[in-house]
Structure formats: C-alpha cells, structure tokens
Design a protein around this motif. Sequence first.
Motif, PDB file in Angstrom:
ATOM      1  N   PHE A 118       4.908   2.928  20.238  1.00 44.72           N
ATOM      2  CA  PHE A 118       3.694   2.748  21.019  1.00 44.72           C
ATOM      3  C   PHE A 118       3.944   3.233  22.443  1.00 44.72           C
ATOM      4  O   PHE A 118       5.089   3.314  22.902  1.00 44.72           O
ATOM      5  CB  PHE A 118       3.280   1.269  21.084  1.00 44.72           C
ATOM      6  N   ASP A 119       2.851   3.515  23.140  1.00 43.24           N
ATOM      7  CA  ASP A 119       2.959   3.755  24.568  1.00 43.24           C
ATOM      8  C   ASP A 119       3.522   2.496  25.227  1.00 43.24           C
ATOM      9  O   ASP A 119       3.254   1.377  24.787  1.00 43.24           O
ATOM     10  CB  ASP A 119       1.583   4.088  25.148  1.00 43.24           C
ATOM     11  N   LYS A 120       4.273   2.691  26.320  1.00 49.02           N
ATOM     12  CA  LYS A 120       4.907   1.548  26.969  1.00 49.02           C
ATOM     13  C   LYS A 120       3.882   0.577  27.540  1.00 49.02           C
ATOM     14  O   LYS A 120       4.105  -0.635  27.591  1.00 49.02           O
ATOM     15  CB  LYS A 120       5.842   2.034  28.073  1.00 49.02           C
ATOM     16  N   LYS A 121       2.715   1.099  27.970  1.00 46.68           N
ATOM     17  CA  LYS A 121       1.685   0.247  28.557  1.00 46.68           C
ATOM     18  C   LYS A 121       0.688  -0.187  27.490  1.00 46.68           C
ATOM     19  O   LYS A 121       0.201   0.626  26.707  1.00 46.68           O
ATOM     20  CB  LYS A 121       0.955   1.000  29.677  1.00 46.68           C
ATOM     21  N   LEU A 122       0.396  -1.481  27.463  1.00 44.30           N
ATOM     22  CA  LEU A 122      -0.618  -1.995  26.565  1.00 44.30           C
ATOM     23  C   LEU A 122      -2.003  -1.833  27.204  1.00 44.30           C
ATOM     24  O   LEU A 122      -2.120  -1.736  28.427  1.00 44.30           O
ATOM     25  CB  LEU A 122      -0.357  -3.467  26.259  1.00 44.30           C
ATOM     26  N   ALA A 123      -3.019  -1.813  26.400  1.00 44.53           N
ATOM     27  CA  ALA A 123      -4.402  -1.739  26.882  1.00 44.53           C
ATOM     28  C   ALA A 123      -5.099  -3.043  26.504  1.00 44.53           C
ATOM     29  O   ALA A 123      -5.414  -3.261  25.334  1.00 44.53           O
ATOM     30  CB  ALA A 123      -5.129  -0.547  26.277  1.00 44.53           C
ATOM     31  N   ASN A 124      -5.300  -3.901  27.513  1.00 40.62           N
ATOM     32  CA  ASN A 124      -5.894  -5.220  27.271  1.00 40.62           C
ATOM     33  C   ASN A 124      -5.114  -5.999  26.210  1.00 40.62           C
ATOM     34  O   ASN A 124      -5.696  -6.665  25.357  1.00 40.62           O
ATOM     35  CB  ASN A 124      -7.362  -5.078  26.841  1.00 40.62           C
ATOM     36  N   GLY A 125      -3.792  -5.876  26.286  1.00 41.56           N
ATOM     37  CA  GLY A 125      -2.935  -6.587  25.345  1.00 41.56           C
ATOM     38  C   GLY A 125      -2.768  -5.918  24.003  1.00 41.56           C
ATOM     39  O   GLY A 125      -2.042  -6.431  23.149  1.00 41.56           O
ATOM     40  N   LEU A 126      -3.434  -4.775  23.788  1.00 43.79           N
ATOM     41  CA  LEU A 126      -3.377  -4.091  22.501  1.00 43.79           C
ATOM     42  C   LEU A 126      -2.501  -2.844  22.602  1.00 43.79           C
ATOM     43  O   LEU A 126      -2.458  -2.184  23.645  1.00 43.79           O
ATOM     44  CB  LEU A 126      -4.787  -3.701  22.050  1.00 43.79           C
ATOM     45  N   PRO A 127      -1.820  -2.472  21.519  1.00 44.05           N
ATOM     46  CA  PRO A 127      -0.960  -1.293  21.561  1.00 44.05           C
ATOM     47  C   PRO A 127      -1.763  -0.008  21.661  1.00 44.05           C
ATOM     48  O   PRO A 127      -2.885   0.090  21.154  1.00 44.05           O
ATOM     49  CB  PRO A 127      -0.193  -1.362  20.242  1.00 44.05           C
ATOM     50  N   GLN A 128      -1.185   0.980  22.346  1.00 47.10           N
ATOM     51  CA  GLN A 128      -1.772   2.311  22.430  1.00 47.10           C
ATOM     52  C   GLN A 128      -0.873   3.296  21.689  1.00 47.10           C
ATOM     53  O   GLN A 128       0.335   3.130  21.614  1.00 47.10           O
ATOM     54  CB  GLN A 128      -1.894   2.754  23.887  1.00 47.10           C
ATOM     55  N   PHE A 129      -1.482   4.377  21.175  1.00 51.66           N
ATOM     56  CA  PHE A 129      -0.705   5.405  20.494  1.00 51.66           C
ATOM     57  C   PHE A 129       0.305   6.018  21.469  1.00 51.66           C
ATOM     58  O   PHE A 129       0.015   6.163  22.663  1.00 51.66           O
ATOM     59  CB  PHE A 129      -1.622   6.490  19.946  1.00 51.66           C
ATOM     60  N   PRO A 130       1.475   6.403  20.978  1.00 56.75           N
ATOM     61  CA  PRO A 130       2.455   7.029  21.864  1.00 56.75           C
ATOM     62  C   PRO A 130       1.985   8.405  22.326  1.00 56.75           C
ATOM     63  O   PRO A 130       1.253   9.100  21.613  1.00 56.75           O
ATOM     64  CB  PRO A 130       3.700   7.139  20.981  1.00 56.75           C
TER      65      PRO A 130
END
Length: 448
Positions: free
Chosen positions: A151-163
């Motif tokens: 996953f991307d290192k930063k979450l979006a509103n607590g949800l995983p983002q695509f790498p």
Amino acid sequence: MKTPPCALLAEVRTFRQNHPDVRYVDLIALDIPGHFYGKRYPVEMLEKVAAGSPLKLPQNAVLLGVQGGLFKIGDYCFNDGDPDANRRLVPGTLKPVSWESQPLGQMLITSDGTDAPIEFEPREVLARVLQRLQHKGIHPMVAFELEFYLFDKKLANGLPQFPRDPLSDDADDQPNLHIERLSRFGVVLDDMAQTARDQGIDSTVITAELGPGQFEINFGHSDDALRAADWAALFCRSTRGVALKHGYHASFMAKPYLQFPGSGMHVHISLYDGAGNNLLAAHQQQPLRHAVAGCLQLLPHCMPIFAPNHNALRRLGGTVNAATRASWGFEDRDACVRIPESDPRNLRIEHRLASADANPYLVLAAILAGLEHGLETRQEPIAPLNDDRSSGTDFPVEMLDAVRAMQHHRVVRDTLGAEFVDVYCENKRQDHLAFQQEIHAREYRWFL
C-alpha cells in the motif's frame, strides 16, 4: 532441542565480530495472534545468556490479544501473579536487522526445549506435534507460500491506498498478473528477498498476484518444520520493515479489499520415513487419501487457527481460489487441500485455506494433526472436486461458531493440547467481544 552453550556462545561472538557496530539485539517470539513480543538486549548481555544465564520473560506475554491487551483467561493474567517463564535462544537465528535507522540485531527465543515450556506458546504447540510424529517415524518436509499487499505509506481517512508505481507515479490500481509489475516494483521486492536471505530465510520465487499491489513469495522446502515456520514468521517482520524503508506499507491482512482477492498462507507438506521414502506415495497412494481425509475431518474444527480474525473470515468464498467448503482435488486451486502434480518422491499436499496473517506455527501444527489423524484412522476422503464440483463439507464462517467447534472437539484437544485449545479459544472469544465494542460510522448511517 537443546544446543550446547558453547555453540550459542560461538554464534554470538561471531556475530559481534562480523557486526561490531551493533549494540543491541531484539530477542523476539510470536504470541497467539501472530505478533512479535520480546526485549531489546545489549549485545554483551546476550553473551551471558548464550553462556547459560537465565532468560526470563512474562509467561502471559503469549496471551496478548490482537490489539496487545491482556484478557482474563482462567486464572491467567490476573489471578496468577503474572509469573515469568524461561525462554531459550533459537540457534541460527541471530541476524542483522537492515531496515531500522540504527544498527541492530535480532534473534528468536522460545520456551520449547526449556525445563518448563509454556503449553500454549505457538512454537511449543508445533514442537509437541513434531515430537510425536518423530516418535512414530514420520518426518515432514514443509514449504510455506505467503501472499501480501503493498500500500501507499499514507492512508486516506484511515483506509489503504494503492501503491504508487515508482516509474510512472500512477497508482497500481489494476488487478493483474503481469510480469512487468515485478520490474516496476523491483527495487523494493529485491530488497525484501535479499533481506529475507540475510535473515537466513530460503526465499525463492516471487510472483505478481491478481490483486493491485499484491505479490507472493515462496520459501524453499525444509526438513526442519520448526525452521520452516520460523522463516514464515520472520519474513512477515522483515517485509514490513523493508516496505516502510521504501515508502510503502506491506500488509499480510487477509482481505484488505472486498472487490479483490485476499491473501493466503499456502503450506506444502510431504511425509517421509526414516529411510527417506515418501509415506504418502506408498501402496498406490492410499496413505495420501487417508491423510486428506484426516485433514478435511479436522479442518472445520481448526477454523479459528486458519482464519484467526473477522477480516480473515471475509476472505472465504466469493473470490478467486478461496474455498467455501472443506474440499480437495488434484491440481485444483479451488480446493482447500490441493494435490499438485509431482513424481512419487515429491508427492505432497498443499493446504490453501489459512489466511496470510494466521500464526504459521499453529497453522502447521493443525495441518500436521489432521494428517496424523488421517493416517491413524485410515478413512476414505469425500470425492475430489475433479469428480464432483459440489463435493465438500461445511465449515463455520462466524468466529463464535468456529470457537465452539474447536474448543470441545476431542481429537483437536488430544493432538494440539487441551490447555492450548482452551486458552486459544478464549483468546479468540475475547478478541471478538473487544471488536464489537466500537460503533462504526456505517451503523449511524443505517440506524440513526
């Protein structure tokens, strides 16, 4: 199991000579949910432990819940005085840690092989099963395969983002099996594989899996089943560290995306006698059929091990190659127990049900217990999926149902240990209750 102090002391001294900048070593062990706990030791104190000084940690550290808290389980944790228990160093596991900001080492510790092992420690549970098989002249050959997501290192509103694709900076949001994905993420994947080898792990094939940012790593076959499980546990730790170093999160979470495949732990097992003959291939492969029958019979009663949390239960059914019933088949990835095509020397089962975040020691112990039960009872299995696509038996897919099916099953209690089964089931029951103690936004949307 015991290693002479002189051999351990030589291992520590060699490590110090080769890594003079390392001042501390993490002594680590896996708890019931599959998380590492331990202590950070000055390397000079490690020499004293290797020479025979006692190594003690709280016994109840093994009982931690998935969020790290302690649950009241019988008299453990709150009515037992929180006693210490002896641990020992696991030979051959003292290795440098390359993903931290400072020079560091790590080494596995365990209670198995001590004078008073902890009955519910996962590595001890597996060690007891292996010792019993050895007394029966059965020697497993084991290899793990682990799937994981980046996953991307930063979450979006607590949800995983695509790498992010490092070459194009686009999100790797398309599910595919393309070999080019191995090249696009080659730097981090190569570092993961090399770091695993530096840890003494025999990592082999890397595959781009179907999910976006999903990959699989295979490990070599080992005739030391404890070491094979050690490799799986250590790989999860090192892979998370390496991913962070490269700006990613690596997760072995079973079902991070509902719309994409989950991540599994596949275990290949052959059984040999003392002369090196494949026991499963004897008598026109009749023992193979018995072993499969035993696996399928115990499988519904070991679901809290194979799917140890709510998210892991989400993985079962409805997606690619995830079984919905206890089944088997030849060269069939829809089956829980797959028989890969091979020559008689390498005939094996591939157990495909466990989630990637399951405890590898307990998964292997449960599978071996099923194989052992099948070889002893000599029952015939149900029809393979190759003959009947509807073949299979139901298994529980709700945690409390799974716990009830496991806790009072006589064969599971006899083969894995009654004390372990009681402790493990209560741990899972308490985790379930803790999970329920939070109201999520969806409930307000539905019912407010």
